[in-house]
Design a protein around this motif. Structure first.
Motif, PDB file in Angstrom:
ATOM      1  N   ASP B 188       1.146  -1.146   0.011  1.00 16.01           N
ATOM      2  CA  ASP B 188      -0.018  -0.141   0.371  1.00 16.01           C
ATOM      3  C   ASP B 188       0.636   1.410  -0.486  1.00 16.01           C
ATOM      4  O   ASP B 188       0.937   2.319  -0.409  1.00 16.01           O
ATOM      5  N   ARG B 189       1.884   1.195   0.470  1.00 19.02           N
ATOM      6  CA  ARG B 189       3.158   2.571   0.475  1.00 19.02           C
ATOM      7  C   ARG B 189       3.403   2.583  -0.614  1.00 19.02           C
ATOM      8  O   ARG B 189       2.974   3.529  -0.905  1.00 19.02           O
ATOM      9  N   ILE B 190       3.663   1.775  -0.778  1.00 18.98           N
ATOM     10  CA  ILE B 190       4.359   1.630  -2.110  1.00 18.98           C
ATOM     11  C   ILE B 190       3.508   2.000  -3.478  1.00 18.98           C
ATOM     12  O   ILE B 190       3.834   2.742  -4.943  1.00 18.98           O
ATOM     13  N   LEU B 191       2.432   1.044  -4.196  1.00 21.75           N
ATOM     14  CA  LEU B 191       1.351   1.531  -4.740  1.00 21.75           C
ATOM     15  C   LEU B 191       0.331   2.153  -4.530  1.00 21.75           C
ATOM     16  O   LEU B 191       0.070   3.235  -5.445  1.00 21.75           O
ATOM     17  N   GLY B 192      -0.388   2.208  -2.954  1.00 18.42           N
ATOM     18  CA  GLY B 192      -1.558   3.460  -3.335  1.00 18.42           C
ATOM     19  C   GLY B 192      -1.580   4.715  -3.700  1.00 18.42           C
ATOM     20  O   GLY B 192      -2.914   5.383  -4.133  1.00 18.42           O
ATOM     21  N   PRO B 193      -0.042   5.341  -3.749  1.00 16.60           N
ATOM     22  CA  PRO B 193      -0.505   6.395  -4.336  1.00 16.60           C
ATOM     23  C   PRO B 193      -0.264   6.956  -6.167  1.00 16.60           C
ATOM     24  O   PRO B 193      -0.491   8.144  -6.377  1.00 16.60           O
ATOM     25  N   ARG B 194       0.045   5.514  -6.590  1.00 19.98           N
ATOM     26  CA  ARG B 194       0.448   5.197  -7.717  1.00 19.98           C
ATOM     27  C   ARG B 194      -1.344   4.928  -8.537  1.00 19.98           C
ATOM     28  O   ARG B 194      -1.400   3.892  -9.190  1.00 19.98           O
ATOM     29  N   LYS B 195      -2.193   6.136  -8.853  1.00 20.39           N
ATOM     30  CA  LYS B 195      -3.539   5.969  -8.423  1.00 20.39           C
ATOM     31  C   LYS B 195      -3.534   5.796 -10.405  1.00 20.39           C
ATOM     32  O   LYS B 195      -4.312   4.140 -10.726  1.00 20.39           O
ATOM     33  N   ARG B 196      -2.861   6.388 -11.254  1.00 25.09           N
ATOM     34  CA  ARG B 196      -2.710   6.123 -12.976  1.00 25.09           C
ATOM     35  C   ARG B 196      -1.815   4.858 -12.897  1.00 25.09           C
ATOM     36  O   ARG B 196      -2.490   3.813 -14.071  1.00 25.09           O
ATOM     37  N   ILE B 197      -0.798   4.837 -12.081  1.00 19.65           N
ATOM     38  CA  ILE B 197      -0.469   2.903 -12.475  1.00 19.65           C
ATOM     39  C   ILE B 197      -1.756   2.082 -12.574  1.00 19.65           C
ATOM     40  O   ILE B 197      -1.935   0.844 -13.051  1.00 19.65           O
ATOM     41  N   LEU B 198      -2.327   1.966 -11.016  1.00 18.03           N
ATOM     42  CA  LEU B 198      -3.336   1.005 -10.747  1.00 18.03           C
ATOM     43  C   LEU B 198      -4.184   1.083 -11.661  1.00 18.03           C
ATOM     44  O   LEU B 198      -4.807   0.035 -11.711  1.00 18.03           O
ATOM     45  N   LYS B 199      -5.401   2.197 -11.371  1.00 12.68           N
ATOM     46  CA  LYS B 199      -6.300   2.608 -13.267  1.00 12.68           C
ATOM     47  C   LYS B 199      -5.697   1.561 -14.253  1.00 12.68           C
ATOM     48  O   LYS B 199      -6.163   0.923 -15.204  1.00 12.68           O
ATOM     49  N   TRP B 200      -4.039   1.499 -14.693  1.00 20.85           N
ATOM     50  CA  TRP B 200      -3.666   1.051 -16.260  1.00 20.85           C
ATOM     51  C   TRP B 200      -4.304  -0.147 -15.514  1.00 20.85           C
ATOM     52  O   TRP B 200      -4.022  -1.323 -16.868  1.00 20.85           O
TER      53      TRP B 200
END
Lengths: 245, 245
Positions: B188-200
């Motif tokens: 969550d620390r690493i990916l949580g802020p990466r909204k664009r990546i999570l959407k992709w």
């Protein structure tokens, strides 16, 4: 359509692209981006390659970075490039991709880590890091062993047993040549026993004469300068081992 | 001509190839090579891939390893694979090669180093190495930032601003999904802020439904096992920091 190559001849993938263009009679303008002068961090260069690395190319309006992608593009976009550089046959081409992919995480990773941390760091005002260098050397030695035991085969002098060089030979031979900048005793310790690799680099040089040799001539005066920096650094302070101070 | 895929579904490049074949209706036989059981070191497997890694394929008599080389080969050798996976247009294709090459020394290197040294090492009976993990995390974080700021663009949901996924989306999305095995708080620390990546990643999952999700279902029970091993290891001995004992 004009082709510009953004290169530093001290960078091994830059040399591979330069050699490729010269051997294949591809016309280009060479734009020098000196890494040791941090020219790759200029705002103008960020427009060419946002990753701020060399090499990169601009062909008309088309921009491209990553040296293997560039070699493949040049071999495909320019007529008159002989098939052996990047074969049209799907399975032969797949084997070339396999070597190029392997290179990233093996020879390239080991060699670049070892050379930077034993030598080239000094050109960037950074301390040597012997612990990181030792890690790089392990990967480098294992990679050289695999090149001899697997990628070089008995059928022919080039990678994959080919009778003529491919873009993979250029990429990997330019990487091996970078070892010429380290201390002669280290270069000899690492490459001396690798007779098959030394023969293959020589064959690559001969197959691309006179360009490979001409383009690599930059290495020897650079080595002298780097060795002087090394002597000065050794007098000034103990080398970093990667430990916090 | 029979196609055999030698895979471990816990390996991110193995999942990329498996997803690619399923989405494109390519018939194959899946041969499981379990890395945690060291099946990749068997003499039989050395005949398939002398580098002793997964994935590898055998297509008729033709053997190939390195996942990007395999994806390109499959996209080229099998009819019926839509052009967006690996475009015939030279410049579009060159951009895909550029992403794939960049991946090796950036996302792949950072992610694999971080995940192995925080988590997966335990499945191989090796200690965690927090110093190596920290090095990997630095490269991973920088790579995720570059994916958001450069590779994902406004024109379309996929890498390079494409409206449909390419083999590069599959390779990199499977890599990002591997972060599901680490501690939830770290993921969550690493990916949580990466909204664009999570959407992709979500868009990639949807574009390859139901296969991407099905194939990734192996990760969650594996995570539970790995977390148990971690709890046991933490009780038994202090984690290695990479220092000699």
């Amino acid at each position: 359509m004009a082709l510009k190559l953004y290169l530093d001849r001290m960078s091994q993938p830059s040399r591979a692209i330069l050699t490729f263009c010269k051997v294949n009679g591809i016309e280009f303008e060479e734009v020098k981006i000196e890494l040791a002068k941090l020219q790759n961090y200029s705002p103008e260069y960020a427009e060419v390659n946002p990753m701020k690395q060399v090499p990169a190319i601009v062909h008309g309006e088309f921009k491209l970075f990553e040296s293997h992608a560039i070699l493949i593009y040049l071999a495909s976009a320019f007529s008159g490039v002989a098939d052996h550089w990047y074969p049209a046959d799907l399975q032969k081409r797949a084997k070339i991709h396999s070597v190029l992919d392997w290179h990233h995480s093996n020879l390239r990773r080991g060699s670049a880590t070892y050379i930077f941390n034993t030598t080239i760091a000094l050109a960037f005002g950074q301390p040597l890091n012997l612990e990181a260098a030792a890690e790089g050397e392990k990967i480098l030695i294992a990679s050289l062993a695999k090149i001899e035991s697997f990628w070089l085969q008995d059928d022919g002098p080039f990678l994959l047993g080919n009778s003529q060089p491919s873009i993979a030979d250029l990429s990997m031979a330019c990487e091996v040549m970078q070892l010429e900048v380290v201390d002669t005793k280290d270069r000899d310790r690492i490459l001396g026993p690798r007779k098959r690799i030394l023969k293959w680099v020589e064959d690559t040089k001969n197959a691309t004469a006179p360009y490979f040799e001409e383009i690599h001539s930059i290495i020897y005066p650079a080595k002298e300068k780097l060795q002087k920096l090394k002597t000065m650094a050794a007098k000034k302070e103990p080398q970093s081992t990667g430990e916090p101070a």
